[in-house]
Structure formats: C-alpha cells, structure tokens
Design an enzyme around this catalytic site. Structure first.
Site, PDB file in Angstrom:
ATOM      1  N   HIS A   1      56.523  21.040   0.596  1.00 55.15           N
ATOM      2  CA  HIS A   1      56.601  19.606   0.876  1.00 55.15           C
ATOM      3  C   HIS A   1      56.419  18.791  -0.402  1.00 55.15           C
ATOM      4  O   HIS A   1      57.103  17.785  -0.607  1.00 55.15           O
ATOM      5  CB  HIS A   1      55.530  19.215   1.903  1.00 55.15           C
ATOM      6  CG  HIS A   1      55.812  19.717   3.277  1.00 55.15           C
ATOM      7  ND1 HIS A   1      56.117  18.888   4.331  1.00 55.15           N
ATOM      8  CD2 HIS A   1      55.856  20.983   3.781  1.00 55.15           C
ATOM      9  CE1 HIS A   1      56.321  19.616   5.416  1.00 55.15           C
ATOM     10  NE2 HIS A   1      56.159  20.888   5.107  1.00 55.15           N
TER      11      HIS A   1
ATOM     12  N   ASP B   1      54.175  12.056   4.843  1.00 53.58           N
ATOM     13  CA  ASP B   1      54.703  13.306   5.372  1.00 53.58           C
ATOM     14  C   ASP B   1      54.338  13.447   6.852  1.00 53.58           C
ATOM     15  O   ASP B   1      53.604  12.641   7.412  1.00 53.58           O
ATOM     16  CB  ASP B   1      54.110  14.463   4.558  1.00 53.58           C
ATOM     17  CG  ASP B   1      55.035  15.656   4.425  1.00 53.58           C
ATOM     18  OD1 ASP B   1      55.884  15.861   5.312  1.00 53.58           O
ATOM     19  OD2 ASP B   1      54.904  16.393   3.424  1.00 53.58           O
TER      20      ASP B   1
END
Length: 463
Positions: free
Chosen positions: A25, A123
């Site tokens: 990520h 996120d």
C-alpha cells in the site's frame, strides 16, 4: 477551517498522504507522491510510523516539497513490540495492525488540526479519517491502490450482504448487481477464487475488528472523492460502474507508470543473465510478501524447466531449490530466495518473459520493460488483475488451473511457451506498451488529475 483561499493564492496545494502500514500500500502512495511533487506547486507531507520511515525516505527524492512525518503506532495486545508493517508479521497477526492504526486517531486528529492540509489521501484501513478531517475543512480522498476491476467486483455498496460467512462465497462467484456486461469478469469467477475473496467479509467479535468490506465501504462512502490509479482507456466499464454505485467523483491519476530505476544490476545477477540471447530468459518472481507452498514451488520450477527456456526464479519458500543445477546440466537456471531488484532485472536485455503474481505495479513494470507476461495470481485482487490484463486488455496469458485452484507443471510450461513463441497477442502488447511509455499521454493524465485536485481543494463546500 483550512484556509483554502490563502492556499489558492499561494498556488501551493498541501497534501497529506496516509497509507496503511503495508508496503504493498505504501508503494503506490510513494509513486503518486513523486509524480505530484514533480508537477510543481504541491507540498506533500507523508505520514507513517517510525520504523517505516527509513525505507520510505530511501524511495523518495530529496525535495523541499516532500516532508516525512511519523506518529507512533499504539501498542495493542498480541502485536509484537516493534512490528510496524505487514512484512514484520505472519498474516493472521498482521490483521492486528488495523486495530493499532485505529488507535492513532487522536494523534492524527491533532496533526490535522496543526497542519491544516488542503487534502488528505487515506487508505482502506482508516475509514474514520473523514469524520475528523471534514470538520476542519480538510477534504479527504480514498486512494484505492487496487485496480478498478477489483473494486467494482468486490467492494461496491451492492456487495453489502446479509448472507453468513459460510454462504458468502456462493454469492461472490457472481458479479454484484448491475455489473457491466462484456467484461472479463461479467461471467463471474471460479469457486476457489470466491472462497479466497470471502475473507474480506470476516470480522472479529472478540477484538472488535471491522471486516475489510466494512472498512472499505465506510471509507468510500464517507470520503470527499475517490482516487484510482488507472484511466478510462484501461478500465472504463468498471469506473463507470463504481461512480454509479458511489454517487461521487472518481478522480483518475492515470496508471502511474513507474520511473526508470536508479543504479545497475550487480554481478550476482549479470553473471547469469549476460550469458543469454536478447529476450530469451524467463524471469519469475512473486514479490516479497507472496509465498508458494512446497508443492507450488516444485510444480512451478518443473514447468519452467519443461518450457526449455533459461530462467531466473526468485521465490519465497524455494529454499530446497536454491543452488540446484539444471536437470540437463546446462546451467540455464538460477533459483534464489529473498529480495531482487525487479525493475532492473526486467530491463536487462536478455529477459523476455515475466512470470508473476499479477500485482498491478509488477504488471505495468513488465509491460514498460518489454517483457511478455505469464500470470499466476495467488490471492485476492491478483486474480482480478489477471483477468483485467489477460482478458480485457489482451496482455499476457494466465496459467490454467484445476477446479481446486491448484496448477500443474504442464500448465506453466504451456503458458510460457505460448507467450514466448507465438505472435498472437503481440499487437495488444505493443499497443499498451506504447500507451504506458507515451510521455505526453502520461503528462496529460497528471495535469488533468492535478486540476481536479485543485478544484476539489479550493471549492466552497467542505465536502
């Protein structure tokens, strides 16, 4: 409230980047930060935890427009001291990192109140961020690090299910309601993939942990806008579907083509690769956090042997195969464990084929490097990325599997031989390679994206 009028007058847009503590990520956030910084007129604060900052710092340019900021990761029961990324933990324990990140809310709220950025990119693991940012006048963008195909198939509001976990896999075989026709995913997925996807619906009543689907949908519905690292040229049916499901804008950053890597390959790689003709070597790697079981390693390596091509394989779980000579004594194979300089290897003149797990960044890196693709996805969104590339875009060949999801050496051999020796599919490959490498196209994507960010940041409403 964030002083957007002053920021607009200065021409400096301040963005806070806050990825989840997993390098799968963090890397897309870093890629996007580098591109936005290079666009000019944008200041970036990159937020993570102390143990992650050294590696993050090494992957960012030395620039006054990018600042690193760390906040400590709270300790929670069951999480080992010093563990601050998924790479530090087995998968079942890594789930605790989401709860630890949840514990950062008071620190993040104080930081936002102090910095007052114009925009925050967040996120899936931080669905609470809009609720603390919006009262400050700070706009929030849910940055999806996954393909639009994966988001559209798995994590749209119509996937909210009343089924039990025991029955959810049966639902996931089929696409969600009103899914677009005529895509590679319109007919659904095999049962073994649906079973793999079902984990995103699991939650823990003991720890209070939200399921992945709850986190994602809360973030998607609560944010000011969604950001996707893709474009209409690649994924228009999926993007239109996501917008119709969410009822809010999806800002497109473009495919975020990786920059050319710095440095050069060391002799531990070139001694092997330099021996072979241009485009003749098969490179196989599944990334630093994906490991095959013993049977998978054996079938994969035997399949590569059977294809009759020299190959370099860098695999987790391949200890028994490391250093073994080729079965025919030719020395046309090299097997290693651990990390490898993937982009540099893909760019070596002798490498012509990449066997990989279908991570999005790896796929784009391979196409840009001119390497044909053999796709062997192992979990989650990788299955959907493989369908997007091999099915919708016509790039690469996916290794055939049995109904159980297992693959055999013959299927690996057939896929490698097909992409290395047949001309079918080369037209699509060259089309998309040219698209990714067209500097003017990528520049236009960035300019349009920055324009949309400024429209959002300097608008009158707070959301």
């Amino acid at each position: 409230m964030a002083n957007n009028d002053d920021a607009a007058a200065r021409g400096s847009l301040h963005i806070l980047m806050f990825p989840f503590v997993a390098f799968g990520h963090i890397s897309p956030f870093l890629q996007l930060s580098r591109k936005l910084s290079a666009a000019g007129g944008i200041r970036i604060t990159f937020l993570s935890t102390p143990a992650n900052l050294p590696r993050i710092s090494s992957l960012l340019p030395s620039s006054p427009s990018i600042r690193l900021h760390s906040l400590p990761l709270p300790s929670i029961p069951g999480l080992p001291a010093g563990a601050e990324s998924t790479a530090d933990l087995p998968q079942h324990t890594a789930e605790l990192l989401k709860l630890a990140v949840d514990g950062m809310q008071p620190q993040v709220a104080a930081l936002l109140a102090d910095l007052r950025p114009d925009l925050v990119f967040f996120d899936f693991a931080q669905p609470w961020l809009p609720s603390i940012a919006h009262p400050l006048g700070v706009k929030t963008l849910f940055f999806s690090v996954f393909s639009a195909a994966a988001t559209a198939y798995l994590t749209v509001p119509s996937r909210r299910s009343k089924h039990s976990i025991a029955n959810i896999a049966g639902e996931l075989i089929r696409p969600p309601a009103a899914f677009p026709d005529s895509t590679a995913l319109s007919a659904g997925v095999p049962a073994y993939q649906a079973v793999d996807f079902s984990y995103i619906f699991r939650s823990s009543g003991d720890t209070g942990e939200l399921s992945v689907i709850d986190r994602v949908l809360s973030g998607l519905t609560g944010c000011s806008a969604v950001v996707a690292k893709t474009c209409m040229e690649m994924e228009s049916p999926y993007l239109h579907y996501i917008e119709s499901q969410l009822g809010k804008p999806v800002l497109l950053a473009g495919p975020v083509v990786p920059e050319s890597p710095a440095g050069s390959l060391g002799p531990e790689w070139t001694t092997f690769l330099d021996r072979f003709d241009d485009g003749s070597v098969v490179f196989c790697s599944f990334g630093s956090e994906t490991a095959l079981n013993e049977e998978g390693v054996e079938e994969l390596l035997l399949g590569l042997e059977m294809a009759g091509k020299p190959f370099l394989a860098v695999l987790n779980g391949a200890t028994a195969a490391v250093g073994k000579a080729s079965a025919d004594g030719s020395g046309a194979r090299l097997v290693r464990e651990g990390w490898a300089p993937q982009q540099l290897i893909l760019g070596h003149r002798s490498v012509g084929c990449f066997v990989c797990h279908a991570g999005m960044s790896s796929l784009v890196e391979a196409v840009v490097s001119g390497c044909k693709l053999v796709l062997l996805p192992q979990r989650g969104d990788q299955y959907l990325n493989a369908r997007l590339f091999a099915g919708d875009l016509g790039i690469g060949v996916e290794v055939e599997r049995e109904e159980s999801g297992r693959f055999k050496r013959e299927a690996v051999r057939d896929a490698v031989v097909r992409v290395m020796e047949e001309e079918k599919g080369m037209e699509s490959f060259e089309k998309w390679r040219g698209f990714f490498m067209d500097g003017e196209v990528q520049k236009k994507f960035l300019e349009e994206f920055v324009g949309k960010l400024k429209e959002l940041a300097y608008g009158k409403s707070s959301k």
